[in-house]
Design a protein around this motif. Structure first.
Motif, mmCIF file in Angstrom:
data_model
loop_
_atom_site.group_PDB
_atom_site.id
_atom_site.type_symbol
_atom_site.label_atom_id
_atom_site.label_comp_id
_atom_site.label_asym_id
_atom_site.label_seq_id
_atom_site.Cartn_x
_atom_site.Cartn_y
_atom_site.Cartn_z
ATOM 1 N N HIS A 252 15.652 34.412 -3.401
ATOM 2 C CA HIS A 252 16.668 35.251 -4.100
ATOM 3 C C HIS A 252 16.648 36.859 -3.938
ATOM 4 C CE1 HIS A 252 20.093 36.619 -6.817
ATOM 5 N NE2 HIS A 252 19.133 37.030 -7.472
ATOM 6 N N LEU A 253 15.328 37.232 -4.300
ATOM 7 C CA LEU A 253 15.253 38.608 -4.539
ATOM 8 C C LEU A 253 15.362 39.329 -3.137
ATOM 9 C CD1 LEU A 253 12.380 38.897 -7.268
ATOM 10 C CD2 LEU A 253 14.856 39.540 -7.504
ATOM 11 N N ALA A 254 14.762 38.347 -2.062
ATOM 12 C CA ALA A 254 14.731 39.047 -0.645
ATOM 13 C C ALA A 254 16.175 39.300 0.019
ATOM 14 C CB ALA A 254 14.025 38.010 0.296
ATOM 15 N N LEU A 255 17.030 38.216 -0.549
ATOM 16 C CA LEU A 255 18.451 38.417 -0.069
ATOM 17 C C LEU A 255 19.018 39.421 -0.702
ATOM 18 C CD1 LEU A 255 19.309 34.392 0.091
ATOM 19 C CD2 LEU A 255 19.038 36.137 1.954
ATOM 20 N N GLU A 256 18.904 39.692 -2.022
ATOM 21 C CA GLU A 256 19.632 40.533 -3.021
ATOM 22 C C GLU A 256 19.138 41.963 -2.390
ATOM 23 O OE1 GLU A 256 21.908 42.349 -5.942
ATOM 24 O OE2 GLU A 256 21.899 40.282 -4.895
ATOM 25 N N THR A 257 17.697 42.250 -2.044
ATOM 26 C CA THR A 257 17.337 43.300 -1.461
ATOM 27 C C THR A 257 17.972 43.819 -0.188
ATOM 28 O OG1 THR A 257 15.028 43.129 -2.562
ATOM 29 C CG2 THR A 257 15.194 44.609 -0.709
ATOM 30 N N ALA A 258 17.974 42.743 0.640
ATOM 31 C CA ALA A 258 18.635 43.094 1.950
ATOM 32 C C ALA A 258 20.134 43.584 1.671
ATOM 33 C CB ALA A 258 18.728 41.786 2.798
ATOM 34 N N ARG A 259 20.779 43.033 0.785
ATOM 35 C CA ARG A 259 22.325 43.100 0.631
ATOM 36 C C ARG A 259 22.289 44.492 0.033
ATOM 37 N NH1 ARG A 259 26.115 42.913 -3.742
ATOM 38 N NH2 ARG A 259 24.638 42.444 -5.093
ATOM 39 N N MET A 260 21.705 44.910 -1.042
ATOM 40 C CA MET A 260 21.747 46.155 -1.393
ATOM 41 C C MET A 260 21.205 47.493 -0.775
ATOM 42 S SD MET A 260 22.908 46.815 -4.417
ATOM 43 C CE MET A 260 23.389 45.865 -5.909
ATOM 44 N N GLU A 261 20.281 47.197 0.290
ATOM 45 C CA GLU A 261 19.994 47.987 1.408
ATOM 46 C C GLU A 261 21.119 48.263 2.115
ATOM 47 O OE1 GLU A 261 16.372 46.447 3.203
ATOM 48 O OE2 GLU A 261 15.087 47.452 1.502
ATOM 49 N N LYS A 262 21.963 47.035 2.646
ATOM 50 C CA LYS A 262 22.906 47.299 3.395
ATOM 51 C C LYS A 262 24.035 48.220 2.875
ATOM 52 C CE LYS A 262 26.022 44.501 6.435
ATOM 53 N NZ LYS A 262 26.228 43.301 7.004
ATOM 54 N N LEU A 263 24.339 47.681 1.536
ATOM 55 C CA LEU A 263 25.339 48.470 0.954
ATOM 56 C C LEU A 263 25.019 50.055 0.613
ATOM 57 C CD1 LEU A 263 26.386 46.127 -2.058
ATOM 58 C CD2 LEU A 263 27.822 46.880 -0.301
ATOM 59 N N LEU A 264 23.972 50.313 0.395
ATOM 60 C CA LEU A 264 23.460 51.859 0.122
ATOM 61 C C LEU A 264 23.676 52.400 1.492
ATOM 62 C CD1 LEU A 264 20.678 51.197 -2.333
ATOM 63 C CD2 LEU A 264 22.578 52.295 -2.855
ATOM 64 N N ALA A 265 23.017 51.736 2.562
ATOM 65 C CA ALA A 265 23.041 52.422 3.876
ATOM 66 C C ALA A 265 24.346 52.654 4.234
ATOM 67 C CB ALA A 265 22.444 51.439 4.910
ATOM 68 N N THR A 266 25.447 51.688 4.016
ATOM 69 C CA THR A 266 26.961 52.018 4.245
ATOM 70 C C THR A 266 27.418 53.182 3.459
ATOM 71 O OG1 THR A 266 27.585 50.352 2.607
ATOM 72 C CG2 THR A 266 27.319 49.525 4.739
ATOM 73 N N LYS A 267 26.964 53.500 2.356
ATOM 74 C CA LYS A 267 27.504 54.579 1.401
ATOM 75 C C LYS A 267 26.632 55.882 1.994
ATOM 76 C CE LYS A 267 29.847 52.041 -1.312
ATOM 77 N NZ LYS A 267 31.019 52.152 -1.473
ATOM 78 N N GLY A 268 25.987 55.815 3.040
ATOM 79 C CA GLY A 268 25.429 57.209 3.511
ATOM 80 C C GLY A 268 23.885 57.318 3.153
ATOM 81 N N TYR A 269 23.196 56.457 2.427
ATOM 82 C CA TYR A 269 21.833 56.768 1.689
ATOM 83 C C TYR A 269 20.924 56.447 3.060
ATOM 84 C CZ TYR A 269 23.471 56.819 -2.943
ATOM 85 O OH TYR A 269 24.400 57.065 -4.009
ATOM 86 N N GLU A 270 20.007 57.309 3.174
ATOM 87 C CA GLU A 270 18.944 57.141 4.256
ATOM 88 C C GLU A 270 17.898 56.192 3.652
ATOM 89 O OE1 GLU A 270 17.605 61.075 5.400
ATOM 90 O OE2 GLU A 270 19.474 61.691 6.330
ATOM 91 N N ALA A 271 16.838 55.662 4.544
ATOM 92 C CA ALA A 271 16.075 54.555 4.285
ATOM 93 C C ALA A 271 15.026 55.147 3.365
ATOM 94 C CB ALA A 271 15.391 54.287 5.592
ATOM 95 N N GLY A 272 14.543 56.199 3.512
ATOM 96 C CA GLY A 272 13.695 56.871 2.613
ATOM 97 C C GLY A 272 14.329 57.045 1.123
#
Length: 349
Positions: A252-272
């Motif tokens: 569950h946490l792995a899926l939630e992490t991936a989901r949030m990373e994708k959402l934040l990336a679409t908002k323009g946040y860089e990986a770091g």
């Protein structure tokens, strides 16, 4: 209590005999799983493969063919596991303990090994731990790693074997934390050991312990329970229940992490920046619920923001982001950090 071999129930030690037609129906579940494995191995879509097989053969012929394909798939998996062991120098104990996850963990490890040197920095190791469903930025986990893995932290060179040691330290810590939560529901469940249990009943035990609180999590957990049940013969022990819960929570946490990373990336946040935000957020999430109250948010700001800010303004913006709730998720937290950190210096780690 014992696991039924068809994945349909968790049974007492002596399963009742079934009519022949019911036994035939019960064998369909593992065949479907073998079909899925065959589809993955051959590249043919599952529905198409099943249709072809049904059109060409009788049921028993299909069953034997899928067994044959599955055997070859298992041989390939075992061969890859041995290659990983030899190339990484894993000891016997770690190899046997993590063999079910070995291929997946090795793949994620290598994906984060940017220079292909066979080692990760501690920060890279934390990224991998986060991606596989752990909480390396949580203050409790940081404390565990600091006290139990001081040499690794100092060297900043994490081999795959050392990485598995980190995973092991964290899982032992999590087991101790979950011990009390799981004990009473499990032993209430255990008193009814002469009955047959559907996976839903075991899910109820897990929910009573405070896990899988919403319908989506419960639906995913049921799949894990069914898969876990088909692989077990004998009684389910308290330790096995914890392994199951651990698997459910990490997935569950792995899926939630991936989901949030994708959402934040679409908002323009860089990986770091995403890593920094996760670090701040997880450190404040002391209750492990993937959301923060206002006091927790305020603490995170006071800990990490160097420039001064208005507490009253932060509270107002928090209430607006929470939209009538008492908590915010990582995405809302990131918006607040961005708004209040705009043009200001701040320290995320």
């Amino acid at each position: 209590m014992c696991f039924g071999t068809t994945g349909s129930s968790f049974r007492a030690a002596s399963p009742r005999s079934q009519p022949q037609d019911m036994q035939r129906v019960g064998s369909l579940a593992p065949t479907s799983r073998r079909a899925a494995g065959a589809a993955a191995a051959t590249g043919v879509p599952l529905e198409e493969l099943t249709a072809r097989l049904k059109a060409a053969f009788e049921f028993d012929d299909v069953h034997q063919m899928l067994l044959h394909i599955e055997e070859h798939t298992d041989r390939g998996r075992r061969s890859l596991e041995r290659q990983i062991r030899e190339s990484t120098g894993l000891g016997e104990d770690l190899y046997e303990k993590y063999r079910p996850d070995l291929i997946r963990l090795d793949a994620v490890f290598r994906a984060c090994d940017a220079d292909r040197c066979g080692y990760l920095s501690m920060e890279e190791a934390r990224i991998v731990l986060k991606k596989i469903g752990m909480r390396p930025y949580h203050r409790d986990i940081r404390s565990v790693l600091k006290s139990d893995c001081a040499e690794l932290l100092a060297s900043d060179e994490i081999s795959f074997a050392s990485f598995l040691e980190l995973v092991d330290k964290i899982r032992v810590h999590e087991f101790k934390k979950r011990l009390r939560r799981l004990s009473r529901p499990f032993y209430d469940f255990d008193r009814h050991q002469n009955e047959d249990f559907e996976p839903r009943v075991l899910l109820d035990v897990i929910v009573q312990a405070g896990f899988c609180k919403n319908e989506l999590e419960q639906a995913a957990a049921l799949k894990d329970i069914d898969q876990f049940g088909t692989k077990k013969v004998g009684t389910i022990s308290f330790k096995e229940l914890h392994v199951l819960v651990q698997r459910i929570v990490e997935q569950h946490l792995a899926l939630e992490t991936a989901r949030m990373e994708k959402l934040l990336a679409t908002k323009g946040y860089e990986a770091g920046r995403i890593i920094d935000l996760q670090s701040m957020f997880d450190d404040a999430d002391v209750q492990d619920v993937q959301s923060l109250t206002f006091p927790q948010t305020l603490e995170a700001f006071e800990t990490h923001m160097i420039s001064p800010f208005s507490v009253e303004q932060l509270e107002m913006e928090f209430k607006s982001a929470a939209d009538g709730c008492e908590r915010i998720d990582l995405l809302c937290f990131a918006k607040l950090v961005t708004e209040f950190g705009e043009g200001k210096s701040w320290q995320p780690r």
